[in-house]
Design an enzyme around this catalytic site. Structure first.
Site, short mmCIF file in Angstrom:
data_model
loop_
_atom_site.label_atom_id
_atom_site.label_comp_id
_atom_site.label_asym_id
_atom_site.label_seq_id
_atom_site.Cartn_x
_atom_site.Cartn_y
_atom_site.Cartn_z
N TRP A 118 47.20 31.73 49.08
CA TRP A 118 47.43 32.80 50.05
C TRP A 118 46.47 32.70 51.22
CZ3 TRP A 118 52.04 34.19 49.63
CH2 TRP A 118 52.66 34.23 48.37
N ASP A 167 41.69 39.91 52.65
CA ASP A 167 42.93 40.13 51.92
C ASP A 167 42.56 40.48 50.48
OD1 ASP A 167 45.29 40.01 50.51
OD2 ASP A 167 45.86 38.01 51.18
N LYS A 194 50.12 45.30 43.18
CA LYS A 194 49.25 44.93 42.05
C LYS A 194 48.63 46.24 41.54
CE LYS A 194 49.63 40.64 43.81
NZ LYS A 194 50.40 39.52 43.32
#
Lengths: 361, 361
Positions: free
Chosen positions: B102, B169, B193
């Protein structure tokens, strides 16, 4: 008491969508897991996404005609930006029809990217009609229009024939009326009117128009990347997509767009007939451009406002006040609103007339 | 049978979130309307958005410190693009730490906008650790890092002190551990999440860093516009925001981040102790960088795969296979996963050891 939900969006959805989606939150497909906790890469959710994409094309009559359907996040407002990013050429230009607040917002974003020609605008008349008789520059990279103007209660009845891609924001009337959808090269629509809850946007794209503007496009704004990833370039908005699928399944069972169009015509006729008949009311939009989705109307005498407001609230109606740009009232009659709810509103309008005439005696 | 959901995201959420959100779909706040059909401008939903934004800041200890919280659509992947759009200056540069897939995707998007310096990368070691000892160019417009690498099971334990905005992030470990969140200038995290279902992204921004790169930014990508509109620049993803609020309320009742951190430490200790003790398994990530959210591990002998897979499936465990880039297994132990589920997995690992040693005799 049963509520009659006239909200302009997010708005009423079929009761079975509420029931099935609530059930899926507790136990999805009898898996023992919630739709909210499963992987978007799970077999069960991939099936949801695939079916939603295929069913959207099926209902629009676009299966096998070179189109792809995407369920993206971000809202239709993100498409205002993605459309020029994907279609406008270096030193190119785009043509836009300015028929309302959202059309105008789309124009504003296109201007970030290049020359944006407004072919016609009804802004000076507070968008009370759809502009007609305009010319579109032959060298435009695409033409953009808005099929239904939610705020002002107008709807395009005709679309131009052009030798360039036609892009249409159908956020507030997609799946509500029979059109030759193959006239369009990109159709986009936020889900939260006729398709599902807020949180996903349907984008239908004729694939052959992509990849021609010679630009590199950031991944998340690149339609071709989303198509290649089968609408799963990143984690999609799982629940909004699922609830949209349930709504599309409901429409398919009902008989698709031809069936709902008949019901929508009946609802609109019922309400506009009363608006025109009842001496206390007047329509806000030009008669020939009236929207079957959003009927905007005003009291001729504002002094009747408190009593009318009390009457419709007593009848269980919600979401009727007009947008501040128009005032008065707006009855949003999306696909899932039953004709019984329209009858309740019409009855309240007749009731007001009786009460007012009694006061006068 | 009770399921033990180890999905890497979307993932398990608290049971009360499933129950309350299902209820709100049938009847929201006892209004007689579904959360899916109410206007995002209704008093009831504005209250949801306001509370979600305030509670996010409260839980992070950022109330009254110049931060704003937004619940946007589009996914964390859209932030990969919004961050450089909002922070990178004309002919400026940005510094990125490449600690996983990511992080690498964020770097790719930043390159659209300008010079992007990768200060360190663990790519050559298949991201099995978090790079350390790097230098960040003093003239970078900002530094970007990824606090937890979902796929590889590593987590940053230390963050640099820098004289520039720090962007992080935190998609896969926000709200899971005590940190000095005021070290960061932008924190973003996809909800799916520790915060809620897929479909919304939390962005926490120190307001003073905005408006300094001298660029005009398309409206939907402009943090300042979203802040001014109180996270309602366009129709927000209503249901995902509501379900996120319910999850944040659950965390607050539990005692906030300090309370969940203790539970998360206990879960991680339980599982990593078994991975290290059990001769059949080995961890995939460098010990000092192990993630408390995603534990990646492998069988020492792949021949044991079929029997292990059968055992954990029999025990009601789901979502355990590792990402294809690492192989083996990944146990995602997000906030809502109960320690009982970890015990079930540990018991299965011990059971495998017994069965294997029996076969050997």
């Amino acid at each position: 008491m049963k509520k009659h939900n006239y909200s302009a969006g997010p708005c009423i959805l079929p009761q079975e969508v509420f029931e099935k989606s609530a059930e899926a939150i507790l136990n999805f497909n009898n898996s023992g897991l919630s739709i909210l906790e499963i992987s978007h890469r799970s077999k069960d959710f991939v099936a949801v996404m695939d079916e939603a994409r295929a069913l959207a094309l099926d209902l629009l009559g676009l299966t096998g005609k070179g189109y792809q359907a995407l369920f993206l996040a971000g809202g239709a407002s993100l498409e205002f930006l993605m459309v020029p990013y994907n279609l406008m050429k270096e030193n190119g230009k785009a043509a836009y029809l300015d028929s309302g607040t959202w059309a105008s917002a789309a124009i504003k974003e296109a201007k970030f990217f290049g020359e944006t020609v407004v072919v016609a605008s009804s802004k000076e008349q507070n968008y009370n009609h759809v502009p007609k008789g305009y010319e579109v520059p032959a060298d435009a990279n695409y033409f953009h229009c808005t099929s239904n103007n939610t705020i002002f209660g107008t709807q395009m009845k005709e679309f131009p024939n052009l030798d360039m891609p036609i892009v249409c924001d159908m956020s507030s009337d997609i799946f509500s009326r029979v059109l030759d959808f193959s006239k369009f090269d990109i159709i986009y629509a936020g889900a939260q009117k006729n398709m599902g809850p807020a949180g996903t946007t349907l984008v239908v794209i004729k694939e052959e128009i992509l990849g021609k503007n010679g630009k590199t496009i950031p991944s998340m704004l690149d339609y071709a990347k989303h198509i290649k990833a089968e609408s799963m370039y990143n984690t999609p908005p799982v629940f909004p997509v699922y609830a949209s699928l349930l709504t599309l399944q409901w429409l398919k069972k009902l008989g698709g767009i031809p069936a709902i169009e008949k019901i929508n015509n009946a609802k609109a006729t019922l309400l506009y007939t009363e608006i025109d008949r009842n001496p206390l009311f007047k329509g806000a939009a030009a008669v020939e451009d009236r929207s079957n989705m959003n009927a905007t109307f005003l009291l001729n005498d504002e002094a009747h406002t408190p009593i009318f407001d009390a009457l419709w609230k007593e009848a269980g109606i919600s979401g009727l006040p007009g947008h501040r740009s128009v005032g008065g009232y707006r009855a949003s009659m999306y696909n899932a609103l039953p004709i019984e709810s329209v009858q309740v509103l019409v009855d309240v309008m007749k009731d007001l007339e009786k009460k007012v005439s009694k006061t006068r005696l």
